[in-house]
Write a protein that holds these residues in place. Structure first.
Motif, PDB file in Angstrom:
ATOM      1  N   ALA A  63       2.384 -19.458  -1.874  1.00  0.00           N
ATOM      2  CA  ALA A  63       1.255 -20.436  -2.520  1.00  0.00           C
ATOM      3  C   ALA A  63       1.818 -21.804  -1.778  1.00  0.00           C
ATOM      4  O   ALA A  63       1.230 -22.768  -1.767  1.00  0.00           O
ATOM      5  N   VAL A  64       3.253 -22.123  -1.833  1.00  0.00           N
ATOM      6  CA  VAL A  64       3.485 -23.353  -1.168  1.00  0.00           C
ATOM      7  C   VAL A  64       4.402 -22.786  -0.099  1.00  0.00           C
ATOM      8  O   VAL A  64       5.227 -21.713  -0.030  1.00  0.00           O
ATOM      9  N   PHE A  65       4.861 -23.687   0.967  1.00  0.00           N
ATOM     10  CA  PHE A  65       5.511 -23.507   2.164  1.00  0.00           C
ATOM     11  C   PHE A  65       5.926 -25.092   2.650  1.00  0.00           C
ATOM     12  O   PHE A  65       5.137 -25.931   2.592  1.00  0.00           O
ATOM     13  N   GLY A  66       7.027 -25.116   3.550  1.00  0.00           N
ATOM     14  CA  GLY A  66       7.235 -26.160   4.189  1.00  0.00           C
ATOM     15  C   GLY A  66       6.546 -26.216   5.338  1.00  0.00           C
ATOM     16  O   GLY A  66       6.049 -25.131   6.308  1.00  0.00           O
ATOM     17  N   THR A  67       6.342 -27.479   6.060  1.00  0.00           N
ATOM     18  CA  THR A  67       5.518 -27.810   7.121  1.00  0.00           C
ATOM     19  C   THR A  67       6.338 -28.434   8.313  1.00  0.00           C
ATOM     20  O   THR A  67       6.001 -28.913   9.032  1.00  0.00           O
ATOM     21  N   SER A  68       7.763 -28.251   8.073  1.00  0.00           N
ATOM     22  CA  SER A  68       8.527 -29.007   9.151  1.00  0.00           C
ATOM     23  C   SER A  68       8.315 -28.231  10.546  1.00  0.00           C
ATOM     24  O   SER A  68       8.411 -26.806  10.386  1.00  0.00           O
ATOM     25  N   CYS A  69       8.234 -28.705  11.736  1.00  0.00           N
ATOM     26  CA  CYS A  69       8.614 -28.210  12.990  1.00  0.00           C
ATOM     27  C   CYS A  69       7.748 -26.898  13.223  1.00  0.00           C
ATOM     28  O   CYS A  69       8.386 -26.006  13.098  1.00  0.00           O
ATOM     29  N   PRO A  70       6.368 -26.766  13.103  1.00  0.00           N
ATOM     30  CA  PRO A  70       5.661 -25.715  13.502  1.00  0.00           C
ATOM     31  C   PRO A  70       5.922 -25.417  14.671  1.00  0.00           C
ATOM     32  O   PRO A  70       6.420 -26.033  15.683  1.00  0.00           O
ATOM     33  N   PRO A  71       5.748 -23.993  15.247  1.00  0.00           N
ATOM     34  CA  PRO A  71       6.123 -23.432  16.425  1.00  0.00           C
ATOM     35  C   PRO A  71       5.472 -24.185  17.530  1.00  0.00           C
ATOM     36  O   PRO A  71       4.469 -24.294  17.450  1.00  0.00           O
ATOM     37  N   GLU A  72       6.054 -24.374  18.709  1.00  0.00           N
ATOM     38  CA  GLU A  72       5.651 -24.903  19.735  1.00  0.00           C
ATOM     39  C   GLU A  72       6.367 -24.399  20.979  1.00  0.00           C
ATOM     40  O   GLU A  72       7.495 -23.976  20.872  1.00  0.00           O
ATOM     41  N   GLY A  73       5.650 -24.682  22.087  1.00  0.00           N
ATOM     42  CA  GLY A  73       6.449 -24.236  23.458  1.00  0.00           C
ATOM     43  C   GLY A  73       6.580 -22.920  23.770  1.00  0.00           C
ATOM     44  O   GLY A  73       6.285 -21.905  22.995  1.00  0.00           O
ATOM     45  N   LEU A  74       7.735 -22.722  24.650  1.00  0.00           N
ATOM     46  CA  LEU A  74       8.198 -21.183  24.950  1.00  0.00           C
ATOM     47  C   LEU A  74       8.962 -21.050  23.568  1.00  0.00           C
ATOM     48  O   LEU A  74       8.606 -19.589  23.265  1.00  0.00           O
ATOM     49  N   SER A  75       9.737 -21.756  22.711  1.00  0.00           N
ATOM     50  CA  SER A  75      10.449 -21.163  21.506  1.00  0.00           C
ATOM     51  C   SER A  75       9.308 -20.859  20.538  1.00  0.00           C
ATOM     52  O   SER A  75       9.554 -19.886  19.900  1.00  0.00           O
ATOM     53  N   GLY A  76       8.422 -21.434  20.449  1.00  0.00           N
ATOM     54  CA  GLY A  76       7.307 -21.157  19.503  1.00  0.00           C
ATOM     55  C   GLY A  76       6.769 -19.553  19.696  1.00  0.00           C
ATOM     56  O   GLY A  76       6.551 -18.951  18.929  1.00  0.00           O
ATOM     57  N   ASN A  77       6.617 -19.567  21.312  1.00  0.00           N
ATOM     58  CA  ASN A  77       5.887 -18.124  21.423  1.00  0.00           C
ATOM     59  C   ASN A  77       6.883 -16.891  21.331  1.00  0.00           C
ATOM     60  O   ASN A  77       6.709 -15.984  20.612  1.00  0.00           O
ATOM     61  N   ILE A  78       7.992 -17.246  21.459  1.00  0.00           N
ATOM     62  CA  ILE A  78       9.333 -16.342  21.124  1.00  0.00           C
ATOM     63  C   ILE A  78       9.270 -16.074  19.600  1.00  0.00           C
ATOM     64  O   ILE A  78       9.329 -14.873  19.073  1.00  0.00           O
ATOM     65  N   ARG A  79       9.165 -17.154  18.934  1.00  0.00           N
ATOM     66  CA  ARG A  79       9.233 -16.984  17.406  1.00  0.00           C
ATOM     67  C   ARG A  79       8.063 -16.334  16.969  1.00  0.00           C
ATOM     68  O   ARG A  79       7.860 -15.325  16.122  1.00  0.00           O
ATOM     69  N   ARG A  80       6.533 -16.483  17.558  1.00  0.00           N
ATOM     70  CA  ARG A  80       5.478 -15.812  17.183  1.00  0.00           C
ATOM     71  C   ARG A  80       5.768 -14.166  17.430  1.00  0.00           C
ATOM     72  O   ARG A  80       5.380 -13.268  16.573  1.00  0.00           O
ATOM     73  N   TYR A  81       6.294 -13.986  18.511  1.00  0.00           N
ATOM     74  CA  TYR A  81       6.558 -12.452  18.845  1.00  0.00           C
ATOM     75  C   TYR A  81       7.653 -11.902  17.818  1.00  0.00           C
ATOM     76  O   TYR A  81       7.412 -10.748  17.344  1.00  0.00           O
ATOM     77  N   ALA A  82       8.579 -12.753  17.304  1.00  0.00           N
ATOM     78  CA  ALA A  82       9.694 -12.100  16.308  1.00  0.00           C
ATOM     79  C   ALA A  82       8.840 -11.765  15.150  1.00  0.00           C
ATOM     80  O   ALA A  82       9.205 -10.824  14.439  1.00  0.00           O
ATOM     81  N   PHE A  83       7.819 -12.687  14.629  1.00  0.00           N
ATOM     82  CA  PHE A  83       7.157 -12.468  13.409  1.00  0.00           C
ATOM     83  C   PHE A  83       6.438 -11.125  13.310  1.00  0.00           C
ATOM     84  O   PHE A  83       5.886 -10.940  12.408  1.00  0.00           O
ATOM     85  N   LYS A  84       6.202 -10.739  14.493  1.00  0.00           N
ATOM     86  CA  LYS A  84       5.577  -9.228  14.706  1.00  0.00           C
ATOM     87  C   LYS A  84       6.322  -8.196  14.074  1.00  0.00           C
ATOM     88  O   LYS A  84       5.944  -7.036  13.614  1.00  0.00           O
ATOM     89  N   HIS A  85       7.878  -8.396  14.079  1.00  0.00           N
ATOM     90  CA  HIS A  85       8.637  -7.531  13.512  1.00  0.00           C
ATOM     91  C   HIS A  85       9.134  -7.708  12.025  1.00  0.00           C
ATOM     92  O   HIS A  85       9.283  -8.638  11.858  1.00  0.00           O
ATOM     93  N   SER A  86       9.398  -6.752  11.333  1.00  0.00           N
ATOM     94  CA  SER A  86       9.952  -6.676   9.744  1.00  0.00           C
ATOM     95  C   SER A  86      11.577  -7.243   9.817  1.00  0.00           C
ATOM     96  O   SER A  86      12.082  -7.466  10.668  1.00  0.00           O
ATOM     97  N   GLU A  87      11.559  -7.677   8.671  1.00  0.00           N
ATOM     98  CA  GLU A  87      12.884  -8.463   8.394  1.00  0.00           C
ATOM     99  C   GLU A  87      13.907  -7.656   8.474  1.00  0.00           C
ATOM    100  O   GLU A  87      15.308  -8.041   8.356  1.00  0.00           O
ATOM    101  N   SER A  88      13.738  -6.203   8.571  1.00  0.00           N
ATOM    102  CA  SER A  88      14.852  -5.287   8.630  1.00  0.00           C
ATOM    103  C   SER A  88      15.063  -4.990  10.100  1.00  0.00           C
ATOM    104  O   SER A  88      15.733  -4.102  10.116  1.00  0.00           O
ATOM    105  N   SER A  89      14.524  -5.602  11.040  1.00  0.00           N
ATOM    106  CA  SER A  89      14.572  -5.030  12.339  1.00  0.00           C
ATOM    107  C   SER A  89      15.058  -6.068  13.104  1.00  0.00           C
ATOM    108  O   SER A  89      14.921  -7.455  12.908  1.00  0.00           O
TER     109      SER A  89
END
Ligand SMILES: [Zn+2]
Ligand SMILES: [Zn+2]
Lengths: 163, 384
Positions: A63-89
Motif C-alpha cells: 500500500a505504501v512504498f519509497g520512491t527514492s532512486c527509481p531504476p535507471e540506466g544499465l544498473s536499472g536494467n540489471i535490477r529489473r532482471y533481478a526482480f524476475k527471480h524470487s527472494e530465495s534465489s
C-alpha cells in the motif's frame, strides 16, 4: 542465595523476569488473522508515480512504498532482471549486488555530467582520518602511491621490452 | 534541504536534495531534530546490503517535529514532537495485528521477508531516511509516538531503535532468573542488550568484543563482565570453561554480517561477499550456548545464505529466536524504565556531529576512531 539481595546494586534487576517468558513471542499474540489470508482492511494504495520493482513473491506493490532512486540506466536494467527471480534465489541477489557496483560508476558519470567533480577524499571522511588516525592515513596513502608506482614501472618496462 | 547522499561503498556526502512530499493520505512530513548513525547503517556503508542505490539517504533513527500531515492522518498534528520507530508499519495487516511491527506486509514491495525501514536500501522498501532536514513518514498514526514532556530528546532518539532492539534481544532470549547470558558485540545494541538482560533477571552477563574502549564502556555502563576475544585462543572454549563446561543459558548475537574474528568468515562474507556477511558471532553463539539453550539474533544479515553450524543447532536442541525489533510494541514499557532510572540511553552518545560533516561521521564510526560509541547528527535547521 537470595538473588534480589545479590543484585541490589543493579537498578531494576529482575523487574521484567517472568517465569512464563518462553521464547514464543509471535505465538503469544497469535490472532489467527493470517489464516484468513488477505482478510484485512488494506490501507489506501499510494499512486504509483515512479517505476517500482516488486518481489515476485507478492502479486503487486504494498500500500505504501519509497520512491527514492527509481531504476535507471544499465544498473536499472540489471535490477529489473533481478526482480524476475524470487527472494530465495541467487538469480535475485547476485545481480542486485552487481547492479550496485555498476551504479557507483553511473553515480560518478552523473556527477561529472552535472559539472561536479566528486571530492572522493571528503566523501571517504578523510578529514576525520587526518584528525584521529593520521599515521594510518599516511600509511594508506603511501601504500597506494607505492602500488601505483610499481604498476607504472612494470608497464613502462613491459613497453620498453616490447619495442 | 540538506541530506546525506550515498555515493558507493565508503563514500557519502551531505548535499541539497528536494524536500519530501506527501505521497499517501496517511503520510506526514517530519522536520528532523536529530538522527543517529546505526551500526546497521555500516552494513549499507560497506556495500554489504543488496539494492543499496546511489543517491539514497540513510537514517532509520530520528526524532523531529511534524510539519504537515496528509488528509487521512487523524491522531498526529502539526507541531507534535515525535520519535519515529525505525520500522514502517501499517497497523492493519495480519502481522501488525500480531504486534509484529517489524514484519508489516503493507510497507515494502521489494521484499516479503522484511517490512519497510527508513533509509535502509530498496530491499527494505526504498524509503529515504532521516539523516536529512526533512523526512516522509508513512502511516503517521501508527509509528510515531509523541515524546513525553519529561523526556530528554537524546533518550527519545535512542528509543527509535537501539534501546528496543537491545531489549528485545534480551526478551527473545527467554531469560530466567539466575541465567548466564553472553552478548556478542559491544556496539550500542550489544551494550543495551547486556543492560536489559539484568532487567529480565540474569545472574551473570558477559559481553565479548575486540575493541578495548568498547569493552571498558560496556563494563561500566552495563555492569557486566567484558572480554576481548583477541586475547583468547578460542572464545567458545573460554565460554565453556567459565560456565562449568556447560555453556551459557542464553547467547545474543548483536553483531550481524560485519563480524570480525574468523578469517574464513571475513574473507567469504565481507571481502568476497559469497555470504550475506560474515557469520562469526552467530557461529560462536550457537557453539557456546548450552544444550537446549536459546540463541537470540538481532544482528543484521543480508538476505543471501550464511555458513552457520546448523548441525550443532539440531544436535544441541537449540532454540533460535530472531527478528527486527517491534519498536512500537515495546515503547510504553521502555518509557517507564527510563523514568524509573533503570535505563539511561543518552549516556551512550559519544559524538554530536553537524549533518554537513556526515562523511567524517561515517568514517569515524566505521573505523572506530576517537573511541566512538554512538554518533548523532544534527541538521542545520535544528541548530538555529
Ligand atoms: Zn539502527
Ligand atoms: Zn502491517
Amino acid at each position: 542465595m537470595d538473588l534480589e539481595k545479590k543484585f541490589a546494586h543493579i537498578k531494576g534487576w529482575g523487574v521484567d523476569a517472568d517465569p512464563e517468558n518462553e521464547p514464543t513471542y509471535p505465538i503469544k499474540k497469535y490472532t489467527g488473522d493470517d489464516h484468513q489470508r488477505t482478510n484485512w482492511e488494506r490501507p489506501p494504495q499510494q499512486p504509483v508515480t515512479v517505476e517500482i520493482l516488486h518481489s515476485n513473491e507478492r502479486p503487486g506493490v504494498s500500500a505504501v512504498f519509497g520512491t527514492s532512486c527509481p531504476p535507471e540506466g544499465l544498473s536499472g536494467n540489471i535490477r529489473r532482471y533481478a526482480f524476475k527471480h524470487s527472494e530465495s534465489s541467487y538469480g535475485h541477489w547476485l545481480p542486485l549486488l552487481l547492479a550496485d557496483r555498476v551504479n557507483v560508476v553511473e553515480g560518478i558519470i552523473d556527477d561529472l555530467k552535472k559539472g561536479h567533480v566528486p571530492n572522493i577524499f571528503a566523501e571517504k571522511g578523510w578529514k576525520a582520518a587526518w584528525k584521529y588516525n593520521r599515521a594510518g592515513l599516511i600509511k594508506k596513502i603511501a601504500l597506494t602511491a607505492l602500488a601505483t608506482t610499481a604498476v607504472v614501472m612494470l608497464y613502462k618496462s613491459a613497453r620498453s621490452k616490447s619495442r | 534541504m540538506l541530506a546525506m547522499n550515498y555515493r558507493g561503498p565508503f563514500r557519502v556526502r551531505a548535499e541539497q536534495k528536494p524536500e519530501p512530499e506527501i505521497l499517501h493520505p496517511e503520510d506526514a512530513i517530519v522536520r528532523v531534530l536529530r538522527s543517529c548513525i546505526c551500526g546497521s547503517d555500516l552494513h549499507l556503508y560497506h556495500g554489504l546490503v543488496p539494492d543499496t542505490r546511489v543517491g539514497s539517504t540513510f537514517g532509520h533513527e530520528f526524532i523531529g517535529i511534524v510539519e504537515t500531515v496528509g488528509s487521512g492522518v487523524q491522531k498526529l498534528k502539526t507541531g507534535d514532537k515525535v520519535l519515529v520507530p525505525f520500522n514502517i508499519a501499517c497497523g492493519k495487516c495480519a502481522f501488525c495485528k500480531q504486534e509484529l511491527f517489524g514484519n508489516c506486509h503493507e510497507s515494502n514491495p521489494e521484499a516479503t521477508a522484511v517490512g519497510g525501514i527508513y533509509g535502509y536500501s530498496h530491499t527494505a522498501g526504498g524509503f529515504d531516511g532521516g539523516q536529512a532536514e526533512y523526512v516522509r513518514v508513512p502511516y503517521a498514526d501508527v509509528g510515531p509516538v509523541v515524546i513525553p514532556e519529561d523526556m530528554h530528546p537524546d533518550d527519545a532518539v535512542l528509543l527509535t531503535d537501539v534501546v528496543p532492539t537491545g531489549y528485545q534481544a534480551a526478551e527473545m532470549g527467554g531469560i530466567k532468573k539466575g541465567d548466564t547470558v553472553v552478548v556478542f558485540g559491544a556496539g550500542p545494541v550489544g551494550i543495551m542488550a547486556a543492560k536489559c538482560a539484568w532487567l529480565f533477571g540474569a545472574g551473570r552477563v558477559i559481553i565479548i568484543d575486540h575493541l578495548e574502549y568498547r569493552l571498558d564502556f560496556a563494563r561500566n555502563y552495563a555492569q557486566c563482565e567484558a572480554y576481548n576475544f583477541r586475547s583468547m585462543e578460542d572464545p567458545v572454549l573460554f565460554l565453556k570453561k567459565t560456565t562449568d563446561w556447560f555453556g551459557a543459558d542464553v547467547c545474543i548475537d548483536a553483531v550481524g554480517g560485519d563480524a570480525a574474528g574468523n578469517a574464513m568468515q571475513t574473507i567469504t562474507g565481507r571481502k568476497m561477499m559469497l555470504q550475506a556477511g560474515s557469520a562469526t558471532a552467530l557461529h560462536w553463539a550457537i557453539n557456546s550456548v548450552k544444550k537446549g539453550g536459546i540463541v537470540s539474533i538481532v544482528g543484521v544479515y543480508g538476505p543471501t545464505d550464511n555458513l552457520i553450524p546448523i548441525g550443532n543447532v539440531v544436535n544441541k536442541g537449540i532454540t533460535i529466536r530472531a527478528n527486527q525489533a517491534s519498536v512500537k510494541r515495546l515503547l510504553p514499557r521502555l518509557i517507564e524504565h527510563i523514568r524509573s532510572g533503570y535505563i539511561d540511553p543518552k549516556a551512550i552518545i559519544s559524538h554530536r556531529i553537524p549533518l554537513e560533516e556526515v562523511a567524517d561521521a561515517y568514517h569515524m564510526f566505521s573505523a572506530k576512531l576517537d573511541n566512538c560509541i554512538k554518533p548523532i547528527l544534527i541538521p542545520p535547521s535544528a541548530r538555529q
